[in-house]
Design an enzyme around this catalytic site. Sequence first.
Site, mmCIF file in Angstrom:
data_model
loop_
_atom_site.group_PDB
_atom_site.id
_atom_site.type_symbol
_atom_site.label_atom_id
_atom_site.label_comp_id
_atom_site.label_asym_id
_atom_site.label_seq_id
_atom_site.Cartn_x
_atom_site.Cartn_y
_atom_site.Cartn_z
ATOM 1 C CE LYS A 241 -48.508 5.000 -36.706
ATOM 2 N NZ LYS A 241 -48.857 4.963 -35.271
ATOM 3 N NE ARG A 315 -41.853 4.673 -27.072
ATOM 4 C CZ ARG A 315 -42.932 4.339 -26.366
ATOM 5 N NH1 ARG A 315 -42.811 3.563 -25.311
ATOM 6 N NH2 ARG A 315 -44.118 4.789 -26.702
HETATM 7 N N1 BES Z 1 -46.303 8.563 -34.100
HETATM 8 C C1 BES Z 1 -46.991 7.749 -33.199
HETATM 9 C C2 BES Z 1 -47.806 8.540 -32.177
HETATM 10 C C3 BES Z 1 -48.972 9.311 -32.728
HETATM 11 C C4 BES Z 1 -50.217 8.754 -32.797
HETATM 12 C C5 BES Z 1 -48.793 10.623 -33.125
HETATM 13 C C6 BES Z 1 -51.277 9.490 -33.285
HETATM 14 C C7 BES Z 1 -49.860 11.340 -33.611
HETATM 15 C C8 BES Z 1 -51.101 10.777 -33.694
HETATM 16 C C9 BES Z 1 -46.008 6.879 -32.437
HETATM 17 O O1 BES Z 1 -44.866 6.522 -33.106
HETATM 18 C C10 BES Z 1 -46.752 5.634 -32.100
HETATM 19 O O2 BES Z 1 -47.173 4.957 -32.984
HETATM 20 N N2 BES Z 1 -46.901 5.374 -30.818
HETATM 21 C C11 BES Z 1 -47.611 4.244 -30.363
HETATM 22 C C12 BES Z 1 -46.898 3.690 -29.160
HETATM 23 C C13 BES Z 1 -47.368 2.326 -28.753
HETATM 24 C C14 BES Z 1 -47.010 1.311 -29.793
HETATM 25 C C15 BES Z 1 -46.714 1.989 -27.426
HETATM 26 C C16 BES Z 1 -49.035 4.661 -29.996
HETATM 27 O O3 BES Z 1 -49.216 5.780 -29.508
HETATM 28 O O4 BES Z 1 -49.951 3.883 -30.234
HETATM 29 ZN ZN ZN Z 2 -45.151 4.784 -34.352
#
Ligand code: BES
Ligand code: ZN
Length: 465
Positions: A241, A315
């Site tokens: 991230k 997921r």
């Molecule tokens: N934990 C995150 C989602 C999230 C983002 C929760 C911001 C709370 C605040 C999740 O694991 C994630 O990173 N999802 C990605 C998915 C993408 C890579 C398809 C996202 O939402 O960017």
């Molecule tokens: Zn994630």
Amino acid sequence: MKIDLVTDIKGDIKVEFLSEKTLKNHKQYKTLHLAGFNASQDSICFLHEKALLVCGVESSTNDDIRSSCSVAIKALKSSKYKSVSFDVQESNIQATVEGLVLGGYEFNKYKSKPKKTKLKNIYLVCNDIKKIKSRFEEAIIIADATCFTRDIVNTTPEDLNPPTFADIAKKLAKENGLKCEILGEKELSKEKMEAMLGVGRASRHESKLIHLTYKPKKKARKIISLIGKGLTYDSGGLSLKPATSMVTMKMDKAGGCAVLGMMKAISELKLDLEVHMFIGAVENMIGGDAYKPDDVLVTRSGLTVEVRNTDAEGRLVLCDVLDYAQDKVKADYMFDFATLTGACMVALGQYTTGVMGHSNRLKHSFSSAANSSGEFIGSLPFNKHLKKLLKSGIADISNVSSKPYGGAITAGLFLDRFIREENKEKWLHFDIAGSAYTETNWDCNVYGGTGAGVRFMSRFLQNIK
Ligand code: BES
Ligand code: ZN
Ligand code: ZN
């Protein structure tokens, strides 16, 4: 702070709620008017010489009362008063308790000098204690369970990792008479939960699957499974991230914390339901042994998943836990809670939980439960075209969609692939990515974890047919 029901006004100060209409007829109208108080929602004015705190409310709806109580309690906590009284009725007792307990919540574990409050006693003044006692006690149980969830969401990833998460669950199980089973990596391997294990591989903390069971004294009317995403930290993995998005990712365990809070509420409310809770507690880190984009993981169900983004890890954990839960429990209903996608926040805003699933009837019942509990939920519809976006060239399914739109739904559709045919109508997925955490006060939510899900789920289960 202690909250009690009483029949006579007590305490150092009294709180009154005024709307623009009722303000005009108030005994102190002139003074209040001169002080610039106009009774707008969430405005307050202390009349110290009258031992009175007036709070503006737009209407007498529970939403406005809850919000106003939150503002009042924050002001009272930093005042000189040791005790306070509020008038309550049967219709607003729950909103009042939520406003006071949740709006007055503070998380001070990491403050070397936490602010001290003088306020010790809150008296809720009513005509007939007997009539509202049980509603009052239920509201306290649900509000306390919400604070319990907030506390664990707010705990740092260093203090709260998969093994310590399991310890917290064990402690709750012991205190509340729940059955507790914890699976470590050896057992997870035996269960062939390679997707969940893949996500946790680069962490120095062992991944854990936590299974708690509540059984009522009487015969259970229904069997419920609650499943939570418990990512104690989500760095994104090798698909790292950006620095600013990583901050707050301790909250990626909020789904797990919510289902644990629900178990606390359910057991204390003594609901006549059998409830199973499953948390996939994992840390998503980087390292030489991290799982990678391009890997193919064999899930517990046998379905293979192409990893195209290691940040879509929730997921991967949930698909194995959902499969395990379906084998272990023949539930009437199955609900999962997860901070699954940033896209859910884009779709619905940060205040609303996204709900997905096949049963419109079930989704509808949750709208009413959410309405009466002061949480927001919004439905995100599945469709077969979005489902096609999860196709993989090498495995059975890809862990991310090939298009950048509808990300909350495609994540829900990924989970749907692991829901067995006979359970499709029994299952709902709740994406709490936006609603589980806040850095600004709103309604009765304050900085940090909100405890999203605990109130509406408790309300739903109390009324389940
Ligand atoms: N934990 C995150 C989602 C999230 C983002 C929760 C911001 C709370 C605040 C999740 O694991 C994630 O990173 N999802 C990605 C998915 C993408 C890579 C398809 C996202 O939402 O960017
Ligand atoms: Zn994630
Ligand atoms: Zn995540």
